[in-house]
Write a protein that holds these residues in place. Structure first.
Motif, PDB file in Angstrom:
ATOM      1  N   ASP A   1      66.231  21.075  12.563  1.00 44.95           N
ATOM      2  CA  ASP A   1      67.408  21.617  11.889  1.00 44.95           C
ATOM      3  C   ASP A   1      67.612  21.045  10.491  1.00 44.95           C
ATOM      4  O   ASP A   1      68.647  21.295   9.861  1.00 44.95           O
ATOM      5  CB  ASP A   1      68.660  21.324  12.733  1.00 44.95           C
ATOM      6  CG  ASP A   1      68.630  22.048  14.070  1.00 44.95           C
ATOM      7  OD1 ASP A   1      68.141  23.195  14.106  1.00 44.95           O
ATOM      8  OD2 ASP A   1      69.072  21.460  15.074  1.00 44.95           O
ATOM      9  N   SER A   2      66.666  20.289  10.007  1.00 44.46           N
ATOM     10  CA  SER A   2      66.802  19.697   8.675  1.00 44.46           C
ATOM     11  C   SER A   2      66.794  20.773   7.599  1.00 44.46           C
ATOM     12  O   SER A   2      66.024  21.728   7.661  1.00 44.46           O
ATOM     13  CB  SER A   2      65.670  18.699   8.424  1.00 44.46           C
ATOM     14  OG  SER A   2      65.714  18.229   7.090  1.00 44.46           O
ATOM     15  N   GLU A   3      67.655  20.609   6.595  1.00 40.69           N
ATOM     16  CA  GLU A   3      67.684  21.520   5.459  1.00 40.69           C
ATOM     17  C   GLU A   3      66.886  20.980   4.283  1.00 40.69           C
ATOM     18  O   GLU A   3      66.879  21.576   3.204  1.00 40.69           O
ATOM     19  CB  GLU A   3      69.138  21.784   5.047  1.00 40.69           C
ATOM     20  CG  GLU A   3      69.950  22.499   6.131  1.00 40.69           C
ATOM     21  CD  GLU A   3      71.367  22.801   5.687  1.00 40.69           C
ATOM     22  OE1 GLU A   3      71.708  22.430   4.529  1.00 40.69           O
ATOM     23  OE2 GLU A   3      72.128  23.400   6.467  1.00 40.69           O
ATOM     24  N   ILE A   4      66.231  19.851   4.497  1.00 40.47           N
ATOM     25  CA  ILE A   4      65.421  19.234   3.449  1.00 40.47           C
ATOM     26  C   ILE A   4      63.961  19.635   3.673  1.00 40.47           C
ATOM     27  O   ILE A   4      63.376  19.308   4.701  1.00 40.47           O
ATOM     28  CB  ILE A   4      65.561  17.702   3.464  1.00 40.47           C
ATOM     29  CG1 ILE A   4      67.028  17.307   3.266  1.00 40.47           C
ATOM     30  CG2 ILE A   4      64.681  17.072   2.389  1.00 40.47           C
ATOM     31  CD1 ILE A   4      67.291  15.826   3.442  1.00 40.47           C
ATOM     32  N   PRO A   5      63.363  20.355   2.729  1.00 43.56           N
ATOM     33  CA  PRO A   5      61.972  20.787   2.926  1.00 43.56           C
ATOM     34  C   PRO A   5      60.997  19.610   2.879  1.00 43.56           C
ATOM     35  O   PRO A   5      61.244  18.609   2.197  1.00 43.56           O
ATOM     36  CB  PRO A   5      61.732  21.750   1.763  1.00 43.56           C
ATOM     37  CG  PRO A   5      62.725  21.371   0.721  1.00 43.56           C
ATOM     38  CD  PRO A   5      63.926  20.833   1.452  1.00 43.56           C
ATOM     39  N   VAL A   6      59.919  19.744   3.607  1.00 43.38           N
ATOM     40  CA  VAL A   6      58.881  18.722   3.641  1.00 43.38           C
ATOM     41  C   VAL A   6      57.572  19.343   3.150  1.00 43.38           C
ATOM     42  O   VAL A   6      57.473  20.546   2.946  1.00 43.38           O
ATOM     43  CB  VAL A   6      58.696  18.137   5.055  1.00 43.38           C
ATOM     44  CG1 VAL A   6      59.962  17.440   5.518  1.00 43.38           C
ATOM     45  CG2 VAL A   6      58.304  19.226   6.055  1.00 43.38           C
ATOM     46  N   ASN A   7      56.569  18.514   2.987  1.00 44.33           N
ATOM     47  CA  ASN A   7      55.288  18.965   2.469  1.00 44.33           C
ATOM     48  C   ASN A   7      54.539  19.810   3.489  1.00 44.33           C
ATOM     49  O   ASN A   7      54.692  19.632   4.692  1.00 44.33           O
ATOM     50  CB  ASN A   7      54.447  17.748   2.071  1.00 44.33           C
ATOM     51  CG  ASN A   7      53.274  18.134   1.195  1.00 44.33           C
ATOM     52  OD1 ASN A   7      52.274  18.635   1.675  1.00 44.33           O
ATOM     53  ND2 ASN A   7      53.423  17.902  -0.098  1.00 44.33           N
ATOM     54  N   LEU A   8      53.720  20.726   2.976  1.00 51.41           N
ATOM     55  CA  LEU A   8      52.899  21.568   3.836  1.00 51.41           C
ATOM     56  C   LEU A   8      51.991  20.740   4.736  1.00 51.41           C
ATOM     57  O   LEU A   8      51.623  21.175   5.834  1.00 51.41           O
ATOM     58  CB  LEU A   8      52.059  22.512   2.970  1.00 51.41           C
ATOM     59  CG  LEU A   8      51.240  23.598   3.664  1.00 51.41           C
ATOM     60  CD1 LEU A   8      52.160  24.585   4.372  1.00 51.41           C
ATOM     61  CD2 LEU A   8      50.362  24.319   2.659  1.00 51.41           C
ATOM     62  N   SER A   9      51.648  19.535   4.304  1.00 56.48           N
ATOM     63  CA  SER A   9      50.768  18.667   5.095  1.00 56.48           C
ATOM     64  C   SER A   9      51.381  18.288   6.435  1.00 56.48           C
ATOM     65  O   SER A   9      50.685  17.779   7.318  1.00 56.48           O
ATOM     66  CB  SER A   9      50.432  17.393   4.309  1.00 56.48           C
ATOM     67  OG  SER A   9      51.602  16.645   4.029  1.00 56.48           O
ATOM     68  N   ASN A  10      52.693  18.552   6.613  1.00 57.35           N
ATOM     69  CA  ASN A  10      53.319  18.265   7.907  1.00 57.35           C
ATOM     70  C   ASN A  10      52.791  19.149   9.025  1.00 57.35           C
ATOM     71  O   ASN A  10      53.066  18.894  10.203  1.00 57.35           O
ATOM     72  CB  ASN A  10      54.843  18.409   7.795  1.00 57.35           C
ATOM     73  CG  ASN A  10      55.495  17.183   7.186  1.00 57.35           C
ATOM     74  OD1 ASN A  10      55.967  16.303   7.886  1.00 57.35           O
ATOM     75  ND2 ASN A  10      55.491  17.121   5.857  1.00 57.35           N
ATOM     76  N   LEU A  11      52.037  20.176   8.667  1.00 55.78           N
ATOM     77  CA  LEU A  11      51.383  20.985   9.708  1.00 55.78           C
ATOM     78  C   LEU A  11      50.248  20.232  10.377  1.00 55.78           C
ATOM     79  O   LEU A  11      49.609  20.746  11.292  1.00 55.78           O
ATOM     80  CB  LEU A  11      50.854  22.284   9.102  1.00 55.78           C
ATOM     81  CG  LEU A  11      51.918  23.354   8.806  1.00 55.78           C
ATOM     82  CD1 LEU A  11      51.322  24.488   7.995  1.00 55.78           C
ATOM     83  CD2 LEU A  11      52.520  23.888  10.078  1.00 55.78           C
ATOM     84  N   SER A  12      49.988  19.013   9.933  1.00 58.18           N
ATOM     85  CA  SER A  12      48.979  18.191  10.606  1.00 58.18           C
ATOM     86  C   SER A  12      49.509  17.611  11.910  1.00 58.18           C
ATOM     87  O   SER A  12      48.737  17.123  12.729  1.00 58.18           O
ATOM     88  CB  SER A  12      48.526  17.051   9.683  1.00 58.18           C
ATOM     89  OG  SER A  12      49.623  16.196   9.384  1.00 58.18           O
ATOM     90  N   LEU A  13      50.834  17.688  12.145  1.00 54.23           N
ATOM     91  CA  LEU A  13      51.405  17.125  13.371  1.00 54.23           C
ATOM     92  C   LEU A  13      52.691  17.852  13.735  1.00 54.23           C
ATOM     93  O   LEU A  13      53.581  18.009  12.900  1.00 54.23           O
ATOM     94  CB  LEU A  13      51.695  15.629  13.198  1.00 54.23           C
ATOM     95  CG  LEU A  13      52.428  14.935  14.362  1.00 54.23           C
ATOM     96  CD1 LEU A  13      51.573  14.943  15.621  1.00 54.23           C
ATOM     97  CD2 LEU A  13      52.802  13.506  13.985  1.00 54.23           C
TER      98      LEU A  13
END
Length: 526
Positions: free
Chosen positions: A353-365
């Motif tokens: 539910d975070s509204e703070i975007p993260v890096n695309l690299s988070n698709l690693s986990l």
């Protein structure tokens, strides 16, 4: 039942408190290059080399049990033919499933896969170490698990059916092999083995995942009996050599166990939305888009497993027009590719539910119970005429990721659709004039009208016209705006009356003023 992380060793049939695997007889057959096909029935083979004598296993430092056999020297190579032998041995074991285990298999919550026990971290490997030929049977019926290590010209007919052997060195299976671990676990037989965790591309279409090739759930369900007891027969063949060989050329096989491997639980959703006063508004599944409308959508991936984290997520979404893939969106931890171009700089990723975007690299986990949202206005799809006619946007999602380790892959597949308003009536307008000239046409309905610009001799199609409504189509003088030529059109839902083509004739001269809209097609009604 022994617990191995999320993998369980099936309790096997016990005799006097010990697991028994039997087999000690040898059948030696010869074949030549001009007669390379062997023909057997299983019942004959079983009567010749089936045995009740317990196998004496050796154990290596990795905790694996195995048995090997020395080589048999028989190799004749003359000017007219090459002749050699195969030594056949058969091992047989039994296992029994509980009702709970049977339910897990039937509901596809687990995959029953053969493999070996080890003292490595995960305590098992889904491999079969063998040399040189192996055929696996369940309840005396051959399975698809038939492998050969050699390029020897050899064929086997079993019960009048040609056995389809699989080469163990398929390039596409390399990514499923933990080479270092498997090298240690199979050193006693020259590291020869097959990886049964490789995904089966010829899977059953009723599954929404690709089974491991070693999954024997179909056989377990097919041969179910009241006691849930099963037999596994393993036919092992060893090619004779010419006398020049070493330990790596020995025949043999590792001791096999059956493991129940829990399937990951995952969900992939496309979440279409519209903009209302510059605010994103998600639409529910009953909402319908229209032809030529731009459909914006976010992508949600949910890890619903209680046993696994997912790593190295790789997602493909294909938009389908019949069997044809109209366009593809590819997403992984390194890039987002849409229509062959990278759009990753315009993509945002959100966790839970975070509204703070993260890096695309988070698709690693993607951890257990977490969900990830992939968003960006460049992720969109324009509704095609085909989709308007079909009244839906069909798409197929393919998500592949690792779960137990970097060599276990799960590939999830799901087909779904987004609703589309019917095209209703279609009217094609042709201006009988010079292709370099542009003309202006007014279409008037009961409650609305539109002015459009059309090039001479270039068909222009108007979609979504109401049925049983008269439309007046007027070719306008570009200076006076008066009608030069006009006709009335009424369409209905009958197959031969829901679309029409009309031709309008311009005046000899035209003036190039007044442009209200420029395109090749239009929707008159939303």
């Amino acid at each position: 039942m022994k617990s191995i992380r999320t993998v369980s060793e099936v309790n096997k049939q016990l005799y006097n408190g010990e697991t028994i695997v039997t087999g000690d007889k040898i059948l030696r057959t010869t074949f030549s290059n001009d007669n390379s096909t062997l023909n057997y029935t299983f019942s004959n083979l079983y009567s010749w080399i089936g045995s009740n004598k317990e196998v004496k296993w050796e154990e290596d430092s990795n905790g694996s049990e195995f048995i090997t056999w020395p080589n048999y020297n028989y190799y004749i190579n003359s000017d007219t033919q090459t002749k050699r032998a195969i030594e056949w041995r058969m091992l047989e074991g039994k296992f029994k499933l509980t009702d709970e285990q049977m339910n897990l298999i039937s509901s596809k919550k687990v995959q029953p896969v053969l493999g070996i026990s080890t003292n490595f971290d995960k305590e098992f490997e889904t491999i079969v170490p063998f040399g040189d030929i192996v055929n696996i049977f369940v309840n005396k019926k051959i399975t698809r698990l038939n492998y050969v290590h050699s390029n020897v010209a050899y064929k086997l007919n079993m019960d009048k059916q040609l056995v389809p052997y699989i080469d163990t060195n398929k390039p596409e299976n390399i990514k499923f092999c933990d080479k270092e671990s498997h090298k240690h676990a199979t050193s006693y037989i020259g590291c020869k083995h097959i990886d049964l965790n490789a995904l089966n591309r010829g899977r059953n279409t009723y599954d929404n995942y690709y089974k491991m090739y070693g999954d024997i759930s179909d056989e377990i369900i097919k041969y179910k009996n009241n006691r849930n007891e099963y037999e596994v027969q393993v036919l092992v063949g060893q090619f004779s050599k010419d006398g020049n060989y070493n330990r790596d050329d020995y025949g043999g096989i590792g001791k096999l166990d059956l493991f129940l491997i829990e399937n990951p639980q995952v969900e992939v959703n496309i979440k279409p939305y519209i903009f209302d006063n510059n605010k994103k508004v998600y639409k529910d599944p009953t909402y319908k888009f229209s032809y030529n409308e731009k459909v914006y959508y976010d992508i949600e991936i949910i890890n619903k497993s209680t046993s696994y984290d997912f790593t190295n997520l790789d997602l493909n979404i294909d938009f389908l027009e019949g069997e044809k893939v109209a366009e593809t969106l590819k997403i992984n931890k390194e890039d987002v590719i849409y229509k062959g171009k990278s759009i990753k700089d315009n993509i945002k990723v959100y966790i839970n539910d975070s509204e703070i975007p993260v890096n695309l690299s988070n698709l690693s986990l993607l951890k257990q119970d977490d969900r990830i949202l992939i968003s960006g206005e460049k992720i969109n799809h324009i509704v095609s005429e085909y989709e308007g006619t079909a009244e839906k946007i069909n798409y197929k999602s393919y998500l592949e990721f690792n779960y137990i380790d970097d060599y276990f892959f799960y590939k999830y597949e799901n087909t779904n659709n987004i609703g589309v308003n019917p095209l209703k009536g279609r009217l094609t307008i042709i201006i009988d004039g010079n292709s370099q000239d542009e003309h202006y046409v007014k279409i008037s309905g009961k409650n609305n009208s539109v002015n459009i610009k059309i090039k001479g001799n270039k068909p222009y199609t108007v979609f979504n016209l109401d049925y049983d409504t008269a439309y007046k189509v007027s070719l306008l003088d570009s200076c006076s705006y008066k009608s030069i030529d006009q006709t009335s059109v009424t369409l209905n839902s009958d197959l031969n009356s829901n679309k029409k083509t009309i031709t309008l004739k311009p005046s000899p001269k035209s003036h190039k003023y007044f442009i209200q809209r420029r395109s090749d097609s239009i929707i008159l009604n939303r």
